[in-house]
Design an enzyme around this catalytic site. Sequence first.
Site, short mmCIF file in Angstrom:
data_model
loop_
_atom_site.label_atom_id
_atom_site.label_comp_id
_atom_site.label_asym_id
_atom_site.label_seq_id
_atom_site.Cartn_x
_atom_site.Cartn_y
_atom_site.Cartn_z
NE ARG A 124 -4.16 -1.81 0.85
CZ ARG A 124 -5.29 -2.05 1.42
NH1 ARG A 124 -5.41 -1.98 2.70
NH2 ARG A 124 -6.32 -2.38 0.67
CD GLN A 129 -3.08 5.88 -3.42
OE1 GLN A 129 -3.52 6.67 -4.24
NE2 GLN A 129 -2.90 6.19 -2.16
CG ASP A 132 -5.02 -1.50 -3.11
OD1 ASP A 132 -5.49 -2.65 -2.99
OD2 ASP A 132 -4.84 -0.75 -2.14
CB SER A 135 -8.35 -0.41 -2.59
OG SER A 135 -7.50 -0.35 -1.49
CE1 TYR A 236 -4.66 -4.57 4.33
CE2 TYR A 236 -2.27 -4.59 4.17
CZ TYR A 236 -3.51 -4.67 3.57
OH TYR A 236 -3.61 -4.84 2.22
P1 NAD Z 1 -8.97 -4.62 5.82
O1 NAD Z 1 -9.90 -5.03 4.74
O2 NAD Z 1 -7.75 -5.42 6.11
O3 NAD Z 1 -9.81 -4.49 7.18
C1 NAD Z 1 -11.01 -3.75 7.22
C2 NAD Z 1 -11.04 -2.91 8.47
O4 NAD Z 1 -11.25 -3.74 9.62
C3 NAD Z 1 -9.75 -2.13 8.75
O5 NAD Z 1 -10.03 -0.74 8.79
C4 NAD Z 1 -9.31 -2.68 10.11
O6 NAD Z 1 -8.69 -1.68 10.92
C5 NAD Z 1 -10.63 -3.13 10.70
N1 NAD Z 1 -10.50 -4.05 11.84
C6 NAD Z 1 -9.67 -5.13 12.00
N2 NAD Z 1 -9.87 -5.72 13.19
C7 NAD Z 1 -10.87 -5.02 13.80
C8 NAD Z 1 -11.53 -5.14 15.04
N3 NAD Z 1 -11.20 -6.10 15.93
N4 NAD Z 1 -12.49 -4.23 15.34
C9 NAD Z 1 -12.83 -3.26 14.45
N5 NAD Z 1 -12.24 -3.09 13.27
C10 NAD Z 1 -11.27 -3.96 12.95
O7 NAD Z 1 -8.51 -3.12 5.61
P2 NAD Z 1 -8.53 -2.27 4.28
O8 NAD Z 1 -9.89 -1.85 3.97
O9 NAD Z 1 -7.80 -3.03 3.26
O10 NAD Z 1 -7.71 -0.96 4.67
C11 NAD Z 1 -6.71 -0.89 5.68
C12 NAD Z 1 -6.11 0.52 5.67
O11 NAD Z 1 -5.25 0.69 4.56
C13 NAD Z 1 -7.14 1.64 5.55
O12 NAD Z 1 -6.75 2.70 6.39
C14 NAD Z 1 -7.02 2.08 4.15
O13 NAD Z 1 -7.44 3.42 3.95
C15 NAD Z 1 -5.55 1.91 3.92
N6 NAD Z 1 -5.25 1.82 2.49
C16 NAD Z 1 -4.15 2.49 1.99
C17 NAD Z 1 -3.85 2.41 0.64
C18 NAD Z 1 -2.68 3.11 0.08
O14 NAD Z 1 -2.11 3.94 0.71
N7 NAD Z 1 -2.28 2.77 -1.13
C19 NAD Z 1 -4.64 1.65 -0.19
C20 NAD Z 1 -5.74 0.98 0.34
C21 NAD Z 1 -6.03 1.08 1.69
#
Ligand code: NAD
Length: 377
Positions: A124, A129, A132, A135, A236
């Site tokens: 990430r 991006q 991804d 996402s 994550y």
């Molecule tokens: P994910 O699908 O792995 O998880 C979904 C959500 O579940 C996450 O926000 C995680 O914090 C939450 N979670 C895990 N355990 C939990 C618990 N016990 N209680 C409540 N919530 C819980 O995550 P994702 O959607 O792939 O995204 C993770 C992060 O990465 C986000 O902040 C996203 O914005 C970021 N991201 C960054 C980029 C980038 O910079 N290129 C790209 C995509 C996502």
Amino acid sequence: MSVRICVPRETAAGESRVALTPDGAKRLLSDDVSIAIEAGAGRAAGFPDAAYEEVGVEVIPDAGRLLGEADVVFKVAPPSEAEAGGLREGTVLACLLRPHENAALIERLAAGGVTALALELVPRITRAQSMDALSSQSNLAGYKAVLLGANSLGRIFPLLMTAAGTLSPARVLVLGAGVAGLQAIATARRLGADTWGYDIRAAVREEVESLGAKFVDLDEGAVEGAAEDAETEGGYAKELEEAEQARQRELLAQHVARADVVITTALVPGRRAPVLITDDVVDRMKEGSVIVDLAGEAGGNCSLSAPGETVVERGVTIHAPLNVPGSLPYHASQLLGRNLSALVKPMFGEDGVAVDLDDDVIGPCCVTHAGEVRFGA
Ligand code: NAD
């Protein structure tokens, strides 16, 4: 140089996406790049063979011949045994490979000399991006989850003032505010629901609030690990200890009980999804309320979820759909095809496809290369 990209028809049950759309193919085709698809590959996603032919893609009926000619294979789901066996040595395969679950397949691809790129492992970082796929697909799943929830609820989402009286808005709670969760929050808000969001990573509070939703504050600090240290360097969530999970569930229960629709999206990469809603919490929910558990593929965030099914327990409808992006195959394919193109196109050079394991995107997502398994090594 000349590179041949091949796109087989997906054979996994229920998979309606295709790894490249005609529009995506048009952007990739050049004097040096030819593309072939298996006949019917895009049909279930709304892209007939003729639409590919129109942009210069060759349509081949025989999957075996198609794969045997490929320098690069774009796929959605991991290949079957037969498909993996049909790839030539040196072929680059890019797909959602589910590397944590597919050790035997990865061994097989390595033994066949295939270079396999797992989209799930694209780091990430800003440059990646556009590549991804987690996402792009989660975004669509978050949107669809809200529609599933709304469709099963016996009330409307928005506040409605009518001559016959005022209807109060539905209360929607989204647990896990990553990509899917934030899109669910945005969609529920657009439909007028009183929307709440929660995540173990305290950093997302601002994002939840910027979408016009309220952040569930579990009495800050009460859940150990719910602060900054709940996040890995990759952005994550970390897995909570069992005692912390129990405390979190207890604090969340009152919020879950008040909601009409709960959408759960909590995931920890490579682990079973955390159970956020246990049987006794479902007991406390209102009859007629709905849970949409988007974590079904990783075991589910609700203890009563049956992955792939809808069950009604104590008057609460619990959906745990699998492959939700696959229920929006037109747009899911469009985004996935762009992710795959953005990942692989920079690999094309004068001598065909170059695999640079020092590249900060290709290195981490390359699980097999030159006969070796690199995942988990
Ligand atoms: P994910 O699908 O792995 O998880 C979904 C959500 O579940 C996450 O926000 C995680 O914090 C939450 N979670 C895990 N355990 C939990 C618990 N016990 N209680 C409540 N919530 C819980 O995550 P994702 O959607 O792939 O995204 C993770 C992060 O990465 C986000 O902040 C996203 O914005 C970021 N991201 C960054 C980029 C980038 O910079 N290129 C790209 C995509 C996502």
